[in-house]
Design a protein around this motif. Structure first.
Motif, PDB file in Angstrom:
ATOM      1  N   LYS A  64      -2.864  34.980  23.125  1.00  0.00           N
ATOM      2  CA  LYS A  64      -2.992  36.484  21.934  1.00  0.00           C
ATOM      3  C   LYS A  64      -3.943  35.898  21.250  1.00  0.00           C
ATOM      4  CE  LYS A  64      -0.097  39.035  19.408  1.00  0.00           C
ATOM      5  NZ  LYS A  64       0.605  39.191  19.108  1.00  0.00           N
ATOM      6  N   GLY A  65      -5.210  36.275  21.113  1.00  0.00           N
ATOM      7  CA  GLY A  65      -6.595  35.868  20.424  1.00  0.00           C
ATOM      8  C   GLY A  65      -6.344  34.747  20.404  1.00  0.00           C
ATOM      9  N   ILE A  84       7.000  41.151  20.870  1.00  0.00           N
ATOM     10  CA  ILE A  84       5.564  42.302  20.378  1.00  0.00           C
ATOM     11  C   ILE A  84       6.260  42.923  18.995  1.00  0.00           C
ATOM     12  CG2 ILE A  84       4.052  44.072  20.380  1.00  0.00           C
ATOM     13  CD1 ILE A  84       3.847  41.379  22.438  1.00  0.00           C
ATOM     14  N   SER A  86       3.666  45.191  16.439  1.00  0.00           N
ATOM     15  CA  SER A  86       2.594  45.141  16.328  1.00  0.00           C
ATOM     16  C   SER A  86       1.896  46.487  16.274  1.00  0.00           C
ATOM     17  CB  SER A  86       1.755  44.683  16.881  1.00  0.00           C
ATOM     18  OG  SER A  86       0.098  44.824  17.156  1.00  0.00           O
ATOM     19  N   LYS A  88      -1.276  46.953  16.837  1.00  0.00           N
ATOM     20  CA  LYS A  88      -2.452  47.329  17.013  1.00  0.00           C
ATOM     21  C   LYS A  88      -2.547  47.115  18.863  1.00  0.00           C
ATOM     22  CE  LYS A  88      -5.416  46.672  13.584  1.00  0.00           C
ATOM     23  NZ  LYS A  88      -6.089  45.737  12.881  1.00  0.00           N
ATOM     24  N   SER A  89      -3.584  46.735  19.586  1.00  0.00           N
ATOM     25  CA  SER A  89      -3.688  47.082  21.486  1.00  0.00           C
ATOM     26  C   SER A  89      -3.632  45.077  21.833  1.00  0.00           C
ATOM     27  CB  SER A  89      -4.115  47.707  21.656  1.00  0.00           C
ATOM     28  OG  SER A  89      -3.554  49.190  22.401  1.00  0.00           O
ATOM     29  N   THR A  90      -3.186  44.434  22.297  1.00  0.00           N
ATOM     30  CA  THR A  90      -3.319  43.037  21.697  1.00  0.00           C
ATOM     31  C   THR A  90      -4.047  42.877  23.976  1.00  0.00           C
ATOM     32  OG1 THR A  90      -2.035  43.148  20.809  1.00  0.00           O
ATOM     33  CG2 THR A  90      -2.598  41.284  21.705  1.00  0.00           C
ATOM     34  N   LYS A 107      -4.221  43.328  29.003  1.00  0.00           N
ATOM     35  CA  LYS A 107      -4.259  43.951  27.523  1.00  0.00           C
ATOM     36  C   LYS A 107      -2.979  44.704  27.478  1.00  0.00           C
ATOM     37  CE  LYS A 107      -6.751  47.025  25.299  1.00  0.00           C
ATOM     38  NZ  LYS A 107      -7.939  47.895  24.444  1.00  0.00           N
TER      39      LYS A 107
END
Length: 128
Positions: A64-65, A84, A86, A88-90, A107
């Motif tokens: 994840k990143g 999750i 968050s 923002k979309s990941t 995504k």
């Protein structure tokens, strides 16, 4: 006779070409695919199940990143659930542990229901 040989040759060529240029079956999927929140300031809280299918057994990691979420050795298919939280979309990536080559990605989208503040211009000659 020539036409029969030509047809057999063409069908053999198509069969061999399909196998040689077949798309890789490495796939990373997630359920749910998206999360809906009211405002951009709200965060999405969900249990995301990532599952994968590989065309051959490999040592893999899910990122994840730059953060490693899960790793597994000699895997062809399996799943892993994460929580999750968050705004923002990941994007999640499935990478080979040995070569660090990206095999697939997924995504997770976050959608906002908030009203768009588009003001209608009122014209003086309109009744409404």
């Amino acid at each position: 006779m020539r036409s029969t040989v030509f047809i057999i040759f063409c069908s053999l060529l198509v069969t061999l070409t399909d196998k040689a240029f077949a798309a890789p079956k490495n796939l990373l999927m997630g359920i749910p695919k998206q999360c809906v929140v009211n405002k951009k300031t709200d965060s999405c809280k969900a249990a995301l199940t990532l599952s994968w299918e590989l065309d051959s057994p490999q040592d893999i990691c899910i990122l994840k990143g730059a953060e490693i979420i899960h790793c597994e050795k000699n895997s062809t298919s399996n799943s892993h659930t994460i929580n999750i939280d968050s705004q923002k979309s990941t994007i999640f990536k499935l990478v080979s542990m040995n070569s660090l080559i990206e095999l697939s990605n997924f995504k997770f989208n976050i959608l906002y229901l908030g009203k768009n503040s588009i003001k209608r211009r009122k014209l003086p000659w309109r009744i409404l």
